[in-house]
Enzyme design. Structure first.
Site, short mmCIF file in Angstrom:
data_model
loop_
_atom_site.label_atom_id
_atom_site.label_comp_id
_atom_site.label_asym_id
_atom_site.label_seq_id
_atom_site.Cartn_x
_atom_site.Cartn_y
_atom_site.Cartn_z
N ASP A 101 0.82 -1.21 0.00
CA ASP A 101 0.00 0.00 0.00
C ASP A 101 0.86 1.26 0.00
O ASP A 101 0.65 2.17 -0.78
CB ASP A 101 -0.97 0.01 1.20
CG ASP A 101 -0.29 -0.25 2.55
OD1 ASP A 101 0.95 -0.49 2.59
OD2 ASP A 101 -0.99 -0.20 3.57
N ASP A 104 6.83 4.01 3.60
CA ASP A 104 6.97 5.15 4.50
C ASP A 104 8.45 5.23 4.91
O ASP A 104 9.27 5.72 4.15
CB ASP A 104 6.02 4.90 5.68
CG ASP A 104 5.84 6.10 6.59
OD1 ASP A 104 6.07 7.22 6.16
OD2 ASP A 104 5.45 5.89 7.76
N LYS A 133 5.99 8.02 0.65
CA LYS A 133 6.19 9.29 1.38
C LYS A 133 7.68 9.57 1.45
O LYS A 133 8.35 9.14 2.38
CB LYS A 133 5.67 9.13 2.81
CG LYS A 133 4.20 9.37 3.01
CD LYS A 133 3.91 9.35 4.52
CE LYS A 133 2.46 9.07 4.78
NZ LYS A 133 2.20 8.78 6.20
N ARG A 167 -10.39 1.03 5.70
CA ARG A 167 -9.78 0.32 4.57
C ARG A 167 -10.74 0.24 3.37
O ARG A 167 -10.32 0.15 2.23
CB ARG A 167 -9.38 -1.12 4.97
CG ARG A 167 -8.28 -1.18 6.01
CD ARG A 167 -7.76 -2.63 6.13
NE ARG A 167 -7.00 -2.85 7.34
CZ ARG A 167 -5.69 -2.60 7.48
NH1 ARG A 167 -5.02 -2.10 6.47
NH2 ARG A 167 -5.08 -2.84 8.62
#
Ligand code: IMP
Ligand code: MG
Length: 178
Positions: A101, A104, A133, A167
């Site tokens: 997904d 990070d 990110k 979700r």
């Protein structure tokens, strides 16, 4: 009890997501033409992205799942992750695309990729992630099939959760209160 989306700001809407998925699927189909691919979906967050992306791909394709969670950077510095369900043995020697997904800090993926490389001799090993990110990244990861670079905001929806909820929201949203 109905849910509403009043507590979310839309960051990436459904059309933008589907457009990007078509693009990524096209790229994967070209890169692996005449070959088989194995989608290793990282649960739970990768679930929705994986199911849309695999349906857009016109190649012989297998799918399997691994459930991983990161210890969290603050408490553990080793970059270890907890396997809530193991990597399926059947991935050995295949063209593997790990489907996530979001990247990070990169802790989760770095650990997972290292393990796959060391123990499952993949024929090819690629990464597809819906989101990245950059501002929070500690471990640089090659994301071969990236959906969107986003700013440092906590996002939910389209597989991503806040305390296991949201979700099922069909778009990527930002929690207003967060
Ligand atoms: P990393 O190991 O720091 O790269 O973090 C990866 C995992 O943290 C992701 O697979 C997500 O499950 C979770 N995560 C990171 N950022 C967010 C966010 O903005 N919303 C929801 N989950 C997130
Ligand atoms: Mg995840």
């Amino acid at each position: 009890m109905n849910i509403n989306y009043n507590d979310l700001d839309v960051m990436i809407d459904e059309d933008q997501i589907q457009e990007k998925i078509a693009e990524l699927a096209h790229k994967i189909s070209i890169d692996f033409h005449n070959e088989e691919v194995y989608f290793l979906c990282v649960l739970k967050g990768g679930l929705i992205f994986c199911s849309d992306l695999m349906r857009a791909i016109k190649l012989p394709l297998e799918v399997g799942f691994v459930s991983v969670s990161s210890y969290g950077d603050k408490t553990v510095s080793s970059g270890e992750v907890i396997y809530k369900s193991p990597i399926p043995e059947e991935i050995k020697g295949k063209n593997i695309i790990v489907v996530e997904d979001i990247v990070d800090s990169g802790t989760t993926l770095r650990a997972l990729l290292t393990k796959i490389r060391d123990e499952y001799s993949p024929r090819a090993l690629k990464v597809a992630s819906l989101l990245f990110k950059p501002s929070r990244n500690i471990h640089p990861i090659d994301i071969h099939y990236l959906g969107f670079k986003i700013e440092d905001k906590f996002v939910v929806g389209y597989g991503l959760d806040y305390a296991q909820k949201y979700r099922n929201v069909p778009f990527i949203g930002v929690l207003k209160k967060y």
